[in-house]
Design a protein around this motif. Sequence first.
Motif, short mmCIF file in Angstrom:
data_model
loop_
_atom_site.label_atom_id
_atom_site.label_comp_id
_atom_site.label_asym_id
_atom_site.label_seq_id
_atom_site.Cartn_x
_atom_site.Cartn_y
_atom_site.Cartn_z
N TYR A 153 -59.92 81.77 29.54
CA TYR A 153 -60.50 83.01 30.04
C TYR A 153 -59.87 84.21 29.33
CZ TYR A 153 -62.13 80.03 33.87
OH TYR A 153 -62.73 79.04 34.60
N ARG A 154 -58.59 84.11 29.07
CA ARG A 154 -57.88 85.19 28.37
C ARG A 154 -58.43 85.35 26.95
NH1 ARG A 154 -53.29 87.78 29.52
NH2 ARG A 154 -52.86 86.32 31.22
N PHE A 155 -58.69 84.21 26.29
CA PHE A 155 -59.23 84.25 24.93
C PHE A 155 -60.60 84.93 24.93
CE2 PHE A 155 -61.83 82.60 21.50
CZ PHE A 155 -60.99 82.68 20.41
N PHE A 156 -61.44 84.57 25.90
CA PHE A 156 -62.78 85.17 25.98
C PHE A 156 -62.67 86.68 26.18
CE2 PHE A 156 -66.20 86.94 28.50
CZ PHE A 156 -67.33 86.56 27.80
N CYS A 157 -61.84 87.10 27.13
CA CYS A 157 -61.72 88.53 27.44
C CYS A 157 -61.16 89.31 26.26
CB CYS A 157 -60.85 88.72 28.68
SG CYS A 157 -61.66 88.14 30.21
N LEU B 81 -72.62 81.04 32.49
CA LEU B 81 -71.23 81.34 32.17
C LEU B 81 -70.34 80.13 32.40
CD1 LEU B 81 -70.75 84.94 33.65
CD2 LEU B 81 -71.17 84.29 31.27
N ARG B 82 -70.59 79.39 33.48
CA ARG B 82 -69.80 78.19 33.76
C ARG B 82 -70.01 77.14 32.68
NH1 ARG B 82 -70.74 79.66 39.27
NH2 ARG B 82 -72.77 78.63 39.30
N ASP B 83 -71.27 76.93 32.30
CA ASP B 83 -71.58 75.94 31.26
C ASP B 83 -71.00 76.38 29.91
OD1 ASP B 83 -72.85 74.46 33.14
OD2 ASP B 83 -74.88 74.78 32.37
N PHE B 84 -71.08 77.68 29.64
CA PHE B 84 -70.51 78.22 28.40
C PHE B 84 -69.02 77.94 28.33
CE2 PHE B 84 -68.14 81.67 26.36
CZ PHE B 84 -68.66 81.63 25.08
N TYR B 85 -68.32 78.22 29.43
CA TYR B 85 -66.87 78.01 29.43
C TYR B 85 -66.53 76.52 29.27
CZ TYR B 85 -62.01 77.88 30.81
OH TYR B 85 -60.66 77.66 30.81
N ALA B 86 -67.25 75.67 30.01
CA ALA B 86 -66.99 74.22 29.93
C ALA B 86 -67.25 73.70 28.52
CB ALA B 86 -67.86 73.48 30.95
N ASP B 87 -68.33 74.19 27.90
CA ASP B 87 -68.67 73.75 26.54
C ASP B 87 -67.61 74.20 25.55
OD1 ASP B 87 -70.77 72.81 24.48
OD2 ASP B 87 -70.40 74.88 23.87
N GLN B 88 -67.17 75.45 25.64
CA GLN B 88 -66.16 75.96 24.72
C GLN B 88 -64.83 75.25 24.92
OE1 GLN B 88 -66.62 78.70 22.25
NE2 GLN B 88 -68.61 77.79 22.67
N MET C 210 -73.98 70.31 31.13
CA MET C 210 -74.28 70.31 29.69
C MET C 210 -74.87 71.65 29.27
SD MET C 210 -76.75 67.74 27.55
CE MET C 210 -77.04 68.00 25.81
N MET C 211 -74.35 72.23 28.20
CA MET C 211 -74.79 73.53 27.73
C MET C 211 -76.20 73.45 27.17
SD MET C 211 -73.54 76.61 27.47
CE MET C 211 -73.93 78.15 26.65
N GLN C 212 -77.07 74.37 27.62
CA GLN C 212 -78.44 74.43 27.13
C GLN C 212 -78.71 75.80 26.51
OE1 GLN C 212 -81.49 72.48 29.76
NE2 GLN C 212 -79.92 72.77 31.31
N ARG C 213 -79.86 75.93 25.86
CA ARG C 213 -80.28 77.24 25.36
C ARG C 213 -80.37 78.18 26.55
NH1 ARG C 213 -82.82 77.62 20.28
NH2 ARG C 213 -83.15 79.77 20.90
N ILE C 214 -80.05 79.45 26.32
CA ILE C 214 -79.94 80.40 27.42
C ILE C 214 -81.24 80.59 28.18
CG2 ILE C 214 -80.44 82.42 25.97
CD1 ILE C 214 -78.30 83.90 27.67
N GLU C 215 -82.39 80.44 27.50
CA GLU C 215 -83.66 80.66 28.19
C GLU C 215 -84.00 79.57 29.21
OE1 GLU C 215 -84.80 78.97 24.11
OE2 GLU C 215 -83.31 80.32 24.98
#
Length: 281
Positions: free
Chosen positions: A31-35, A15-22, A1-6
Amino acid sequence: MMQRIEFYDDFRTYLRDFYADQKKRFPHFSYRFFCRKAGLKSPSHFTEIMDGRRKLTSKMMDSFIKGLGLTENDARYFTILVNFNQSKNSTEKQQLLMQMRGMKRKVKQALVSTDYYEYYSKWYNIILRELACLIDWADDYDLLAKSVVPQIKKSEARESIEFLLSTGFIKKENGRYIQSEPAITSGSEVCSLGIRNFNRIMAERAQKAIEEFPTSERDIQSLTVGISKHGYRLIKQEMQEFISRVVRIVDDDKDADQVYNINVHLFPMSIRQEGRGPCNE
């Protein structure tokens, strides 16, 4: 589950949580879209760094910050976190860890259910939840009511504060009002009658603000474009990410002295022409 970065102590986990959330929110995310968004030449950079097969260098740091859509404070924490994880020097790691601890915030964001009709049914509830915690009004409901634009009745101000206190949206400590949850959002998709009514009233207020406030106190922009269904999804994603960044900016702002409303609209101005263009579905 994506949390606040701090809340993260490993940037690769972030990065893994960010990708899964997006990916969960926007199925077309890749990954191509992000890059492409980050301005990175190779789509493999994200996975190689995320999996620990490659270092995140200082040259690529700005690109990753751009791709992640981080605010200034979050970008600073991310940079320190990356350096902490990749450093081999124990003294340096200790110093970086202390910096990270100093940046950790205790602000939580509460998600208000779209079924919470009463909160949104009276537009000034939302304004007073902010205003009551900004000004020193000493329980002077007449002063509080007159501080709202447009002004409301003294009885409405009193009734609203009583509601906000009873439901836990605000609380009173040492004679001052504070928010139980400093950041509240209805979520990216809203459909209840109360929220629709609030959005309609705020859209009307935006029209009046053009005449009531100088450009130094308000910013209203408009853009009319032709887009496909695919383009619509991408723009909608950008809007949702923008709102998320605004919430974080508000969390970090400790000197607030005025209540603002931000409206973000995206709606059709023509009938869709089916079968036209390579992006139509």
